[in-house]
Design an enzyme around this catalytic site. Structure first.
Site, PDB file in Angstrom:
ATOM      1  N   HIS A 165      -7.503 -12.320 -14.198  1.00 53.47           N
ATOM      2  CA  HIS A 165      -7.515 -11.084 -15.107  1.00 53.47           C
ATOM      3  C   HIS A 165      -8.023 -11.282 -16.506  1.00 53.47           C
ATOM      4  CE1 HIS A 165      -4.624  -8.933 -11.971  1.00 53.47           C
ATOM      5  NE2 HIS A 165      -5.735  -9.572 -11.105  1.00 53.47           N
ATOM      6  N   HIS A 187     -10.148 -12.917  -7.053  1.00 50.71           N
ATOM      7  CA  HIS A 187      -9.606 -14.178  -7.083  1.00 50.71           C
ATOM      8  C   HIS A 187     -10.239 -15.227  -6.080  1.00 50.71           C
ATOM      9  CE1 HIS A 187      -5.390 -12.298  -8.029  1.00 50.71           C
ATOM     10  NE2 HIS A 187      -6.624 -11.433  -8.662  1.00 50.71           N
ATOM     11  N   ARG A 227       0.750  -1.183   0.029  1.00 45.36           N
ATOM     12  CA  ARG A 227      -0.052   0.016  -0.080  1.00 45.36           C
ATOM     13  C   ARG A 227       0.681   1.386   0.074  1.00 45.36           C
ATOM     14  NH1 ARG A 227      -3.697  -3.317  -0.192  1.00 45.36           N
ATOM     15  NH2 ARG A 227      -3.526  -4.974   1.418  1.00 45.36           N
ATOM     16  N   TYR A 245       0.808  -2.025  -5.089  1.00 47.17           N
ATOM     17  CA  TYR A 245      -0.608  -1.409  -5.660  1.00 47.17           C
ATOM     18  C   TYR A 245      -0.666  -0.055  -5.722  1.00 47.17           C
ATOM     19  CZ  TYR A 245      -2.278  -6.383  -4.455  1.00 47.17           C
ATOM     20  OH  TYR A 245      -2.136  -7.762  -4.386  1.00 47.17           O
ATOM     21  N   HIS A 250       1.371  -3.376 -12.080  1.00 44.20           N
ATOM     22  CA  HIS A 250       0.020  -3.010 -12.830  1.00 44.20           C
ATOM     23  C   HIS A 250       0.361  -1.693 -13.396  1.00 44.20           C
ATOM     24  CE1 HIS A 250      -2.210  -5.097  -9.196  1.00 44.20           C
ATOM     25  NE2 HIS A 250      -1.535  -6.180  -9.886  1.00 44.20           N
ATOM     26  N   GLU A 301       1.432  -6.668 -15.958  1.00 49.20           N
ATOM     27  CA  GLU A 301       0.702  -7.599 -15.820  1.00 49.20           C
ATOM     28  C   GLU A 301      -0.683  -7.392 -16.657  1.00 49.20           C
ATOM     29  OE1 GLU A 301      -0.184  -8.315 -11.746  1.00 49.20           O
ATOM     30  OE2 GLU A 301      -1.663  -9.538 -12.077  1.00 49.20           O
ATOM     31  N   HIS A 354       0.229 -15.636 -13.314  1.00 46.78           N
ATOM     32  CA  HIS A 354      -0.291 -15.628 -12.127  1.00 46.78           C
ATOM     33  C   HIS A 354      -1.591 -16.598 -12.186  1.00 46.78           C
ATOM     34  CE1 HIS A 354       1.234 -11.343 -10.617  1.00 46.78           C
ATOM     35  NE2 HIS A 354       2.018 -12.363 -10.536  1.00 46.78           N
ATOM     36  N   HIS A 359       6.768  -8.314  -6.933  1.00 43.11           N
ATOM     37  CA  HIS A 359       5.352  -7.512  -7.166  1.00 43.11           C
ATOM     38  C   HIS A 359       5.680  -6.093  -6.605  1.00 43.11           C
ATOM     39  CE1 HIS A 359       1.426  -6.258  -8.096  1.00 43.11           C
ATOM     40  NE2 HIS A 359       0.865  -7.559  -8.444  1.00 43.11           N
ATOM     41  N   GLU A 378      -1.820 -16.733  -6.513  1.00 47.36           N
ATOM     42  CA  GLU A 378      -2.359 -15.346  -5.565  1.00 47.36           C
ATOM     43  C   GLU A 378      -3.736 -15.551  -5.139  1.00 47.36           C
ATOM     44  OE1 GLU A 378      -1.940 -12.485  -9.118  1.00 47.36           O
ATOM     45  OE2 GLU A 378      -0.425 -11.582  -7.995  1.00 47.36           O
ATOM     46  N   ASP A 383     -12.089  -8.646 -11.088  1.00 47.91           N
ATOM     47  CA  ASP A 383     -10.758  -9.006 -10.342  1.00 47.91           C
ATOM     48  C   ASP A 383     -11.141  -9.444  -8.869  1.00 47.91           C
ATOM     49  OD1 ASP A 383      -8.346  -9.287  -9.606  1.00 47.91           O
ATOM     50  OD2 ASP A 383      -7.724  -7.150  -9.787  1.00 47.91           O
ATOM     51  N   ASP A 399      -2.091 -12.899 -15.990  1.00 52.27           N
ATOM     52  CA  ASP A 399      -3.127 -13.367 -14.651  1.00 52.27           C
ATOM     53  C   ASP A 399      -4.218 -14.121 -15.307  1.00 52.27           C
ATOM     54  OD1 ASP A 399      -5.034 -13.324 -12.613  1.00 52.27           O
ATOM     55  OD2 ASP A 399      -3.613 -11.858 -11.483  1.00 52.27           O
TER      56      ASP A 399
HETATM   57 ZN    ZN Z   1      -6.000  -9.461  -9.087  1.00 57.42          ZN
HETATM   58 FE    FE Z   2      -1.858 -11.183 -10.507  1.00 52.07          FE
HETATM   59 FE    FE Z   3      -0.904  -8.077  -9.506  1.00 55.02          FE
END
Ligand code: ZN
Ligand code: FE
Ligand code: FE
Length: 277
Positions: free
Chosen positions: A179, A226, A37, A70, A107, A142, A211, A67, A256, A224, A176
Site C-alpha cells: 500500500h 498484492h 465481507r 473489509y 482500513h 492501516e 503487512h 483484521h 498477505e 492495491d 502495508d
Molecule cells: Zn491491500
Molecule cells: Fe494489508
Molecule cells: Fe488490510
C-alpha cells in the site's frame, strides 16, 4: 527476533490457527475477526481461546494482528453502513479480549465524495465511540494505497485521524508495504527516508505491525494489487531490507501475498533464511 506469519483461516477456531502457524514455522499471524465481507460473528468458544493462549505463550509468539472486515467503512456517507462499522468494531474489541494484548487492524475507509476532512471527522468519531480505557487491544490504522477515495493514503491523513482520538494509547499504525509503495512512498530506493518521514509525521513509536507484500504495480499507482514476495515491483531485496531494518526488525510481519498455505510456508522459510539476528 523475527516475528513472521500470514493470514490464517478462523473457520476451525482459535487453537487450529495456532497449530497451523506452528506447522509453517510462523510465530505470529493474522485472522479475520468475522466474515471479511460482513455479517454476524461466531460465538466465542472460551475453551478453544484458552488453548490458543496457552499455545502462543508456550511457543513465544509475537503479537497477533487481527483484521477487521473489509466492509467496515467508518466514513461512509450512508448512516447504516457507518452504524454497522461501529457495531462491528465494538463487538470485535470485546471478542479480542479472548486473546488479550494483541492488535486489531482496520482500513480507515473510503469517504466516497464527502471529502478528506469529513472522512477524518467520521473516522475519529467512530474511534472515540468504540475505544475503551479497559481494552487490552491496540487498534491499528492501516496505511492504504489510495484507491478511489480511500483514506489513509498518506502519513498526514493518518496523523490527522490520530490527532482527533482521545484514547491515543489504544491506537497505532500498521504499515502495508504494497500500500505505501502504491501510495508513492519509495521503500525500494529510500526506505530510510520513508521511515524518517513516518517518524516525523506520525512517530515510529506508533508503528506496531507490518503487512509484508510485494506489489504488482509501480510506485504511486494507487492500485492495491498484492504480489508474492519477489514477484512484484518492490522485489525480494527491498522486502528483505524491510524485515532487517533496525527500526522495524522486532515488529510482527504479516504476509498477505496471494498464496495457499504451502506458498506461505515457503515465503516464511525464505524470509527466515534472509534475516540476521
Ligand atoms: Zn491491500
Ligand atoms: Fe494489508
Ligand atoms: Fe488490510
Amino acid at each position: 527476533m523475527l516475528y513472521i506469519g500470514c493470514h490464517l483461516s478462523y473457520s476451525k477456531g482459535y487453537e487450529a490457527m495456532g497449530r497451523q502457524a506452528l506447522e509453517i514455522d510462523a510465530n505470529t499471524f493474522a485472522f479475520f475477526t468475522r466474515n471479511p465481507r460482513g455479517g454476524a460473528a461466531k460465538a466465542i468458544d472460551e475453551t478453544d481461546a484458552a488453548a490458543l493462549r496457552e499455545l502462543l505463550d508456550k511457543n513465544s509468539f509475537g503479537r497477533l494482528v487481527a483484521h477487521a472486515p473489509y466492509t467496515m467503512n467508518a466514513c461512509a456517507a450512508d448512516e447504516n453502513i457507518r452504524r454497522f462499522a461501529r457495531e462491528a468494531m465494538t463487538g470485535d474489541l470485546i471478542r479480542m479480549e479472548a486473546t488479550p494484548h494483541n492488535y486489531y487492524n482496520f482500513h480507515p475507509g473510503s469517504h466516497v465524495k464527502q471529502g478528506v476532512d469529513v472522512g477524518i471527522k467520521l473516522i475519529t468519531e467512530q474511534l472515540n465511540e468504540c475505544l475503551t480505557a479497559e481494552q487490552t487491544t491496540t487498534v491499528l490504522l492501516e496505511t492504504m494505497a489510495g484507491k478511489g477515495s480511500e483514506m489513509g493514503r498518506s502519513f498526514d491523513e493518518l496523523r490527522a485521524i490520530i490527532d482527533g482520538v482521545e484514547l491515543k494509547d489504544k491506537l497505532g499504525v500498521c504499515l502495508d508495504t504494497c500500500h505505501v509503495w502504491d501510495g508513492g512512498y519509495d521503500i525500494v530506493n529510500n526506505l530510510d527516508g520513508v521511515l524518517e518521514e513516518f517518524d516525523r509525521i506520525i512517530g515510529l513509536d506508533r508503528l506496531k505491525a507490518i503487512h509484508l507484500n510485494d506489489s504488482l504495480n509501480p510506485l504511486g499507482s494507487h492500485k492495491d494489487r498484492h504480489a508474492k514476495i519477489g514477484e512484484g515491483q518492490i522485489g525480494a531485496d527491498a522486502l528483505i531490507r524491510v524485515i532487517n531494518h533496525p527500526k522495524l526488525k522486532n515488529l510482527p510481519f504479516i504476509l498477505e501475498t496471494p498464496n495457499d498455505i504451502e506458498g506461505y510456508a515457503r515465503e516464511i522459510k525464505f524470509l527466515r533464511e534472509n534475516y540476521s539476528e
